[in-house]
Scaffold this motif. Structure first.
Motif, PDB file in Angstrom:
ATOM      1  N   THR A 188      -1.297  -1.056  -9.023  1.00  0.00           N
ATOM      2  CA  THR A 188      -1.141  -2.187  -8.123  1.00  0.00           C
ATOM      3  C   THR A 188       0.333  -2.388  -7.802  1.00  0.00           C
ATOM      4  OG1 THR A 188      -1.835  -4.478  -7.732  1.00  0.00           O
ATOM      5  CG2 THR A 188      -0.993  -3.948  -9.938  1.00  0.00           C
TER       6      THR A 188
ATOM      7  N   GLU B 298     -17.503  -4.106  -3.329  1.00  0.00           N
ATOM      8  CA  GLU B 298     -17.511  -3.548  -1.975  1.00  0.00           C
ATOM      9  C   GLU B 298     -18.530  -4.297  -1.113  1.00  0.00           C
ATOM     10  OE1 GLU B 298     -15.582  -1.434  -0.590  1.00  0.00           O
ATOM     11  OE2 GLU B 298     -14.543  -0.494  -2.270  1.00  0.00           O
TER      12      GLU B 298
ATOM     13  N   VAL C 102     -11.424  -5.917  -7.184  1.00  0.00           N
ATOM     14  CA  VAL C 102     -11.587  -5.231  -8.462  1.00  0.00           C
ATOM     15  C   VAL C 102     -11.421  -6.212  -9.618  1.00  0.00           C
ATOM     16  CG1 VAL C 102      -9.149  -4.512  -8.550  1.00  0.00           C
ATOM     17  CG2 VAL C 102     -10.862  -3.246  -9.857  1.00  0.00           C
TER      18      VAL C 102
ATOM     19  N   THR D  21      -5.531   2.030   1.271  1.00  0.00           N
ATOM     20  CA  THR D  21      -4.555   2.310   0.213  1.00  0.00           C
ATOM     21  C   THR D  21      -4.646   3.771  -0.227  1.00  0.00           C
ATOM     22  OG1 THR D  21      -4.886   0.032  -0.528  1.00  0.00           O
ATOM     23  CG2 THR D  21      -3.591   1.459  -1.945  1.00  0.00           C
TER      24      THR D  21
ATOM     25  N   ALA E 157      -5.254  -0.680  -5.827  1.00  0.00           N
ATOM     26  CA  ALA E 157      -5.576  -2.006  -5.279  1.00  0.00           C
ATOM     27  C   ALA E 157      -4.332  -2.883  -5.274  1.00  0.00           C
ATOM     28  CB  ALA E 157      -6.679  -2.672  -6.109  1.00  0.00           C
TER      29      ALA E 157
ATOM     30  N   LYS F  13      -6.236  -8.033  -4.117  1.00  0.00           N
ATOM     31  CA  LYS F  13      -7.603  -7.613  -4.442  1.00  0.00           C
ATOM     32  C   LYS F  13      -7.959  -7.787  -5.911  1.00  0.00           C
ATOM     33  CE  LYS F  13      -7.587  -4.223  -0.694  1.00  0.00           C
ATOM     34  NZ  LYS F  13      -7.655  -2.796  -0.334  1.00  0.00           N
TER      35      LYS F  13
ATOM     36  N   GLY G 114     -10.459   3.437  -3.810  1.00  0.00           N
ATOM     37  CA  GLY G 114     -10.059   2.206  -3.170  1.00  0.00           C
ATOM     38  C   GLY G 114     -11.009   1.092  -3.554  1.00  0.00           C
ATOM     39  N   ALA G 115     -10.732  -0.140  -3.101  1.00  0.00           N
ATOM     40  CA  ALA G 115     -11.584  -1.277  -3.463  1.00  0.00           C
ATOM     41  C   ALA G 115     -11.358  -2.428  -2.506  1.00  0.00           C
ATOM     42  CB  ALA G 115     -11.292  -1.732  -4.890  1.00  0.00           C
ATOM     43  N   ASP G 116     -12.427  -3.171  -2.205  1.00  0.00           N
ATOM     44  CA  ASP G 116     -12.278  -4.448  -1.508  1.00  0.00           C
ATOM     45  C   ASP G 116     -11.890  -5.535  -2.498  1.00  0.00           C
ATOM     46  OD1 ASP G 116     -12.836  -3.557   1.060  1.00  0.00           O
ATOM     47  OD2 ASP G 116     -14.992  -3.811   0.818  1.00  0.00           O
TER      48      ASP G 116
ATOM     49  N   ILE H  73     -15.744  -2.488  -9.393  1.00  0.00           N
ATOM     50  CA  ILE H  73     -15.192  -2.544  -8.043  1.00  0.00           C
ATOM     51  C   ILE H  73     -16.181  -3.289  -7.154  1.00  0.00           C
ATOM     52  CG2 ILE H  73     -14.745  -1.147  -5.978  1.00  0.00           C
ATOM     53  CD1 ILE H  73     -13.548   0.970  -7.797  1.00  0.00           C
TER      54      ILE H  73
ATOM     55  N   LYS I 161       0.824  -1.206   0.000  1.00  0.00           N
ATOM     56  CA  LYS I 161       0.000   0.000   0.000  1.00  0.00           C
ATOM     57  C   LYS I 161       0.860   1.259   0.000  1.00  0.00           C
ATOM     58  CE  LYS I 161      -3.882  -2.284   2.247  1.00  0.00           C
ATOM     59  NZ  LYS I 161      -4.645  -2.480   3.495  1.00  0.00           N
TER      60      LYS I 161
END
Length: 255
Positions: A232, A185, A178, A105, A208, A212, A174-176, A183, A81
């Protein structure tokens, strides 16, 4: 807690992994206890991070991932990150207007921006605001709304209303999880807000780390625009990136 309560909670957890959704009423009948007893069981299992609750007393059970808190996420993949934050920082130029999403991130990017100047910045994130509280050369706007405690950020209609009256050169999301198209979430209010964010910026970046990529832990989605850029870390494999390249997504690797 009594032994019988712990045994029942263990059985509820086992049921969670085999039977999908179950209501409070169904569980109450199955275990021959009151609905309030079941609610106490579910509250305890939820607090232990073993299950997730849904509206109406139902359980999001079979395979459901429980959303972690910002504090927990901030301790994961920290080196990646930080590297992504530094790579994204290099894209920010004086005089730009930028929008920062929530997430650990994106917070790493905010940390790198503390020495920036001649910058107009807006964010929904309490963590970003904290990072930039002493950045005197940055004009900061706070996008308010309903506080979502797990992400330490504002969401909801008020946040959307504010953003629809603003425009930006760039947004960093941001993303949980992708994929090349969207994305992932934990909550639909998050995904709705991200779609509004995308519509208000000329350039869209998604930050991400490699864990992720093509990861879909939840069922709420924000569709990405036709042209966007993924940032990334160097741990991302060719196999992970293949689908993004095939879809025409621009990829920047933070080394």
């Amino acid at each position: 807690m009594s032994t019988s309560a712990r045994v029942r909670q263990g059985q509820i957890l086992e049921l969670a992994h085999t039977s999908g959704l179950a209501s409070v009423e169904e569980l109450s009948e199955r275990f021959d206890v009151t609905a309030s007893t079941i609610r106490r069981d579910l509250t305890r299992l939820t607090s232990e991070g073993k299950i997730a609750r849904t509206y109406g007393g139902a359980m999001a059970l079979n395979g459901q991932v429980v959303e972690s808190t910002f504090r927990q996420r901030n301790k994961q993949s920290t080196a990646a990150k930080r590297a992504i934050g530094r790579r994204a920082r290099a894209l920010v130029k004086p005089g730009q207007s930028i929008l920062l999403d929530s997430g650990s991130t994106v917070a790493a990017l905010a940390h790198e921006l503390r020495d920036a100047s001649e910058l107009k910045l807006a964010t929904t994130s309490l963590v970003v605001l904290d990072e930039l509280a002493e950045a005197q050369e940055i004009h900061v706007e706070c996008i308010g709304g309903t506080l979502r405690h797990s992400s330490a950020a504002f969401v909801g209609p008020l946040a959307e209303y504010c953003l629809e009256r603003m425009s930006f050169d760039t947004v960093f999301l941001g993303a949980d999880g992708v994929t090349p198209e969207a994305i992932c979430e934990a909550d639909m209010v998050q995904t709705r807000l991200k779609e509004v964010m995308c519509s208000r910026a000329n350039t869209v970046y998604v930050l991400a780390d490699s864990s992720k990529l093509n990861h879909t832990p939840f069922h709420a989605w924000a569709r990405l625009p036709e042209a966007w850029t993924l940032i990334t870390d160097a741990a991302a494999s060719d196999a992970q990136l293949e689908a993004f390249r095939a879809a025409g997504v621009k990829i920047l690797i933070a080394r």
